[in-house]
Motif scaffolding. Structure first.
Motif, PDB file in Angstrom:
ATOM      1  N   GLY A 182      57.668  63.692  75.733  1.00  0.00           N
ATOM      2  CA  GLY A 182      58.919  64.306  76.161  1.00  0.00           C
ATOM      3  C   GLY A 182      59.795  64.719  75.000  1.00  0.00           C
ATOM      4  O   GLY A 182      60.367  65.825  74.991  1.00  0.00           O
ATOM      5  N   VAL A 183      59.906  63.842  73.991  1.00  0.00           N
ATOM      6  CA  VAL A 183      60.713  64.169  72.816  1.00  0.00           C
ATOM      7  C   VAL A 183      60.135  65.387  72.097  1.00  0.00           C
ATOM      8  O   VAL A 183      60.877  66.262  71.633  1.00  0.00           O
ATOM      9  CB  VAL A 183      60.795  62.952  71.866  1.00  0.00           C
ATOM     10  N   ALA A 184      58.814  65.460  72.016  1.00  0.00           N
ATOM     11  CA  ALA A 184      58.183  66.592  71.348  1.00  0.00           C
ATOM     12  C   ALA A 184      58.468  67.909  72.071  1.00  0.00           C
ATOM     13  O   ALA A 184      58.712  68.935  71.431  1.00  0.00           O
ATOM     14  CB  ALA A 184      56.678  66.361  71.235  1.00  0.00           C
ATOM     15  N   VAL A 185      58.456  67.888  73.396  1.00  0.00           N
ATOM     16  CA  VAL A 185      58.789  69.102  74.153  1.00  0.00           C
ATOM     17  C   VAL A 185      60.201  69.559  73.800  1.00  0.00           C
ATOM     18  O   VAL A 185      60.448  70.748  73.537  1.00  0.00           O
ATOM     19  CB  VAL A 185      58.651  68.859  75.666  1.00  0.00           C
ATOM     20  N   ALA A 186      61.137  68.604  73.793  1.00  0.00           N
ATOM     21  CA  ALA A 186      62.531  68.957  73.513  1.00  0.00           C
ATOM     22  C   ALA A 186      62.704  69.464  72.087  1.00  0.00           C
ATOM     23  O   ALA A 186      63.372  70.482  71.850  1.00  0.00           O
ATOM     24  CB  ALA A 186      63.426  67.740  73.759  1.00  0.00           C
ATOM     25  N   LEU A 187      62.108  68.767  71.127  1.00  0.00           N
ATOM     26  CA  LEU A 187      62.304  69.157  69.731  1.00  0.00           C
ATOM     27  C   LEU A 187      61.593  70.456  69.386  1.00  0.00           C
ATOM     28  O   LEU A 187      62.109  71.257  68.595  1.00  0.00           O
ATOM     29  CB  LEU A 187      61.827  68.034  68.805  1.00  0.00           C
ATOM     30  N   ARG A 188      60.436  70.701  69.938  1.00  0.00           N
ATOM     31  CA  ARG A 188      59.737  71.960  69.663  1.00  0.00           C
ATOM     32  C   ARG A 188      60.562  73.151  70.149  1.00  0.00           C
ATOM     33  O   ARG A 188      60.513  74.235  69.563  1.00  0.00           O
ATOM     34  CB  ARG A 188      58.358  71.973  70.315  1.00  0.00           C
ATOM     35  N   ALA A 189      61.336  72.937  71.226  1.00  0.00           N
ATOM     36  CA  ALA A 189      62.180  74.019  71.743  1.00  0.00           C
ATOM     37  C   ALA A 189      63.480  74.142  70.953  1.00  0.00           C
ATOM     38  O   ALA A 189      63.933  75.253  70.649  1.00  0.00           O
ATOM     39  CB  ALA A 189      62.491  73.774  73.219  1.00  0.00           C
ATOM     40  N   ARG A 190      64.084  73.007  70.616  1.00  0.00           N
ATOM     41  CA  ARG A 190      65.419  73.014  70.014  1.00  0.00           C
ATOM     42  C   ARG A 190      65.398  72.988  68.479  1.00  0.00           C
ATOM     43  O   ARG A 190      66.310  73.504  67.838  1.00  0.00           O
ATOM     44  CB  ARG A 190      66.214  71.810  70.518  1.00  0.00           C
ATOM     45  N   ARG A 191      64.384  72.341  67.915  1.00  0.00           N
ATOM     46  CA  ARG A 191      64.273  72.236  66.446  1.00  0.00           C
ATOM     47  C   ARG A 191      62.820  72.450  66.042  1.00  0.00           C
ATOM     48  O   ARG A 191      62.126  71.518  65.635  1.00  0.00           O
ATOM     49  CB  ARG A 191      64.771  70.875  65.964  1.00  0.00           C
ATOM     50  N   PRO A 192      62.343  73.679  66.150  1.00  0.00           N
ATOM     51  CA  PRO A 192      60.908  73.940  66.013  1.00  0.00           C
ATOM     52  C   PRO A 192      60.318  73.622  64.648  1.00  0.00           C
ATOM     53  O   PRO A 192      59.096  73.452  64.532  1.00  0.00           O
ATOM     54  CB  PRO A 192      60.791  75.437  66.330  1.00  0.00           C
ATOM     55  N   HIS A 193      61.135  73.536  63.626  1.00  0.00           N
ATOM     56  CA  HIS A 193      60.590  73.306  62.285  1.00  0.00           C
ATOM     57  C   HIS A 193      60.505  71.831  61.910  1.00  0.00           C
ATOM     58  O   HIS A 193      59.992  71.492  60.841  1.00  0.00           O
ATOM     59  CB  HIS A 193      61.430  74.056  61.242  1.00  0.00           C
ATOM     60  N   VAL A 194      60.996  70.957  62.771  1.00  0.00           N
ATOM     61  CA  VAL A 194      60.939  69.518  62.492  1.00  0.00           C
ATOM     62  C   VAL A 194      59.506  69.008  62.706  1.00  0.00           C
ATOM     63  O   VAL A 194      58.854  69.363  63.680  1.00  0.00           O
ATOM     64  CB  VAL A 194      61.919  68.752  63.406  1.00  0.00           C
ATOM     65  N   ARG A 195      59.042  68.189  61.761  1.00  0.00           N
ATOM     66  CA  ARG A 195      57.749  67.519  61.946  1.00  0.00           C
ATOM     67  C   ARG A 195      57.945  66.295  62.831  1.00  0.00           C
ATOM     68  O   ARG A 195      58.941  65.572  62.704  1.00  0.00           O
ATOM     69  CB  ARG A 195      57.158  67.097  60.595  1.00  0.00           C
TER      70      ARG A 195
END
Length: 319
Positions: A182-195
């Motif tokens: 779930g966190v990955a879905v949110a971060l890929r949308a909102r902060r796509p460059h974060v590893r």
């Protein structure tokens, strides 16, 4: 696969039912690791962990017939606490199946919340029993193999993306994989460059073994960290992690307990080993990516007693 719209819908659904937990810079952890560290303090949820998000999203989405049937869940601790407390608030009868290795405090909290507890000899037996109870008519609230639960856990990532400063790397603990998915879905949308890095403990490495095998596989469980001890991840969580997470790191139980002590001393927060494992993994991330790292740690839960931690520290010779 769920999308960002599912996570946003879950955030709207559970607003007012869960805590928007603090996201704070940690001077102590920054000094310890040598790079800026931000902590997302999910252990401050009223149930002591992030699990209340997914449980609430699922319970609020049930039909009248599903609610009337009563809900059932399998848990190594925190999911059971979250379901029992949330079900009590919404006047739904809950049954929680737990292995005898689950923390005694967690079992007591589940019982005190009014849920019926069924104990099994191990986690494999717990998953088998919960399947049978579901087949007998109870409504299953799975700890990770459910799109609504994953979307609920993903609201952690939405808050982190909104509240944190500039981050290069985010570390998330992995049991069955619902939180990291779930966190990955949110971060890929909102902060796509974060590893995005998942973290498991040795003896509870179901996601790592799935990634190595190319599909979910059953694993032998031997970690002390019952809250990360899934006998296998699901196809649903595997698909999300394989597509969205950069890597899953595995750390020894001893290092996870050392992490609990370091978090208490340097971050001033009392966590469980499922969160403590983030610190040894963070050191490895810093070694890999260099001094320019700016870390975000999802401090997932704090449902360990002082007695638990003292016993583990003694067993591992940590003083």
């Amino acid at each position: 696969m769920i999308g960002i719209s599912d996570v946003e819908a879950a955030a709207d659904l559970i607003a007012g039912h869960v805590v928007h937990t603090p996201t704070v810079p940690s001077p102590g952890l920054s000094a310890l690791l040598g790079v800026p560290v931000t902590a997302k303090l999910e252990l401050l949820q009223r149930t002591g962990s992030f699990k209340v998000r997914g449980a609430t999203a699922k319970l609020l989405s049930l039909s009248d017939a599903q609610r009337a049937a009563g809900v059932v869940a399998v848990s190594g601790g925190n999911h059971g606490i979250a379901l029992a407390m949330t079900a009590a608030v919404h006047d739904v009868k809950a049954t929680v199946v737990m292995p005898r290795t689950a923390p005694a405090r967690s079992i007591r909290i589940v019982e005190d919340a009014g849920a019926s507890v069924r104990l099994t000899d191990d986690m494999d037996g717990a998953f088998s029993l919960v399947t049978r109870l579901r087949d007998e008519g109870l409504t299953l609230v799975h700890p990770f193999d459910d799109p609504l639960v994953i979307a609920g856990q993903g609201t952690v990532g939405l808050e982190l993306a909104d509240d944190a400063g500039d981050l290069t790397d985010v570390l998330v603990s992995v049991g069955g994989g619902g939180l990291v998915a779930g966190v990955a879905v949110a971060l890929r949308a909102r902060r796509p460059h974060v590893r995005i890095w998942g973290v498991e403990t040795e003896g509870a490495a179901a996601m790592s073994e799935a990634l190595a095998a190319g599909a979910p596989v059953p694993v032998a469980l031997s970690s002390i960290v019952s809250t990360l001890s899934a006998p296998a991840v699901s196809q649903l969580t595997y698909d999300h992690v394989s597509a969205l997470v950069d890597e899953v790191l595995v750390v020894p139980d001893r290092d996870a307990v050392r992490g609990v002590l370091d978090l208490a001393e340097h971050a001033k927060v009392w966590t469980e080993p499922a969160a403590g494992c983030l610190l040894p993994a963070a050191r490895r991330v810093v070694e890999r990516v260099g001094d320019g790292a700016r870390l975000g740690l999802v401090v997932c839960g704090g449902n360990a007693t002082t007695g638990d931690v003292l016993r583990w520290a003694t067993d591992f010779g940590l003083h």
